[in-house]
Design an enzyme around this catalytic site. Structure first.
Site, short mmCIF file in Angstrom:
data_model
loop_
_atom_site.label_atom_id
_atom_site.label_comp_id
_atom_site.label_asym_id
_atom_site.label_seq_id
_atom_site.Cartn_x
_atom_site.Cartn_y
_atom_site.Cartn_z
N PRO A 96 0.93 -1.11 0.27
CA PRO A 96 0.10 -0.38 -0.38
C PRO A 96 0.55 1.01 -0.08
O PRO A 96 -0.11 2.33 0.14
CB PRO A 96 -0.80 -0.02 1.60
CG PRO A 96 -0.34 -1.06 1.95
CD PRO A 96 0.68 -1.64 1.34
N GLU A 123 2.53 -7.40 8.39
CA GLU A 123 2.81 -5.91 8.26
C GLU A 123 3.29 -5.89 7.22
O GLU A 123 3.68 -4.29 7.70
CB GLU A 123 3.29 -5.28 9.49
CG GLU A 123 1.70 -5.59 10.85
CD GLU A 123 0.65 -5.17 10.96
OE1 GLU A 123 0.79 -3.93 10.80
OE2 GLU A 123 -0.22 -5.90 10.80
N ARG A 161 -4.35 -8.31 -20.56
CA ARG A 161 -5.22 -7.73 -21.61
C ARG A 161 -4.70 -6.78 -22.56
O ARG A 161 -4.67 -6.68 -23.45
CB ARG A 161 -6.04 -7.37 -20.76
CG ARG A 161 -6.36 -5.96 -19.80
CD ARG A 161 -7.61 -5.57 -18.92
NE ARG A 161 -8.48 -5.50 -19.95
CZ ARG A 161 -9.13 -4.99 -20.39
NH1 ARG A 161 -7.97 -3.23 -21.20
NH2 ARG A 161 -10.30 -4.82 -21.73
N ASP A 176 -10.80 2.07 -23.92
CA ASP A 176 -10.80 1.63 -22.14
C ASP A 176 -10.95 2.64 -21.54
O ASP A 176 -10.55 4.02 -21.58
CB ASP A 176 -9.98 0.47 -22.09
CG ASP A 176 -10.21 -0.34 -22.36
OD1 ASP A 176 -11.33 -0.84 -22.65
OD2 ASP A 176 -9.40 -1.23 -21.74
N1 ADE Z 1 -0.97 -4.80 -0.13
C1 ADE Z 1 -1.35 -4.71 0.79
N2 ADE Z 1 -2.87 -3.91 0.45
C2 ADE Z 1 -1.76 -3.53 -1.02
C3 ADE Z 1 -2.47 -2.88 -2.04
N3 ADE Z 1 -2.93 -1.99 -2.13
N4 ADE Z 1 -1.71 -2.45 -3.61
C4 ADE Z 1 -0.60 -3.41 -3.49
N5 ADE Z 1 -0.59 -4.31 -1.81
C5 ADE Z 1 -0.87 -4.52 -1.26
#
Ligand code: ADE
Length: 239
Positions: A96, A123, A161, A176
């Site tokens: 994330p 984590e 794709r 797209d």
């Molecule tokens: N792992 C956990 N959350 C994630 C996300 N939003 N994007 C990529 N990998 C992740």
């Protein structure tokens, strides 16, 4: 053309199975694989552990909840898997905290010969192995998944794709949402689409689409794309 090669490092390799068909065993990715446009293989990080319990994680220094993936299995798995094929791999860590996955990045990845995806869990992974491996860190959105596997599947689907020949109709990817139209410098949302019947629940298909005038239809679609983008995603207009 040699197929795009995608290797995935994960503690859940079964997620990437094409047989029996899971997510990637259906639809466009499956067809692209059968057509020889892409090949992928998932490797279990546990096979690269050195302790007898095959532990891939441990408690965080400094305390706190959750577990942290240890350096050694990730480091060894990356090198073992990269050595299978001489082509250099673009290393990608799904996290994330990464660069947001947008269509521009998907397009960059779709022209690489080889991708190595690292799906983190718990984590996260020990920062030192990230520093040494220097993967591109990629996020699929501002929310937290329980692991990188679902993010890796999303990235793979979006990349596959775009491979030439993956879609039945060659023009379809270039029209797209988020694709850059010829002569445009911004990425627009897609226009609305309609099919039979011409009237449904008293609602008629926009007349222009039945006109047979291809120039007029193209203009209408572009207007719709612009209007939708302005209304729904004004952020796309000022990249
Ligand atoms: N792992 C956990 N959350 C994630 C996300 N939003 N994007 C990529 N990998 C992740």
């Amino acid at each position: 053309m040699t197929p795009l090669r995608i290797d995935i490092l994960t503690t859940f390799p079964e997620v990437f199975s094409a047989d029996p068909p899971a997510f990637l065993g259906a639809s466009i990715p499956a067809r692209a694989r059968r057509a020889g446009l892409v090949e992928w293989r998932a490797f279990n990080l546990r096979d690269h552990t050195r302790d007898k319990h095959q532990k891939t994680d441990d408690r965080p220094f400094g305390g706190g909840p959750g577990m942290v993936m240890t350096c050694q299995p990730v480091w060894e798995a990356v090198h073992a898997v990269e050595a299978i094929d001489p082509r250099p791999a673009t290393r990608i860590l799904l996290t994330p905290q990464g660069r947001p996955l947008r269509q521009g990045l998907v397009e960059e990845l779709a022209i690489k010969p080889r991708l190595l995806l690292i799906a983190g869990h718990y984590e996260g992974i020990d920062e030192r192995v990230v520093e040494r491996l220097k993967p591109q860190e990629v996020s699929i959105g501002d929310y937290v998944l329980s692991g990188g596997e679902a993010a890796a599947l999303v990235l793979m689907d979006a990349v596959i794709r775009l491979l030439p020949g993956a879609l039945g109709h060659e023009g379809s990817a270039s029209e797209d949402s988020f694709s850059m139209l010829p002569g445009e410098s911004i990425r627009l949302l897609d226009c609305p689409h309609y099919t039979k019947p011409r009237e449904w629940m008293g609602m008629a298909v926009p007349g222009v689409l039945l006109s047979g005038d291809h120039g007029e239809i193209a203009r209408w679609r572009l207007d719709q794309r612009r209007a939708r983008t302005r209304e729904r995603r004004p952020d796309l207009l000022n990249p």
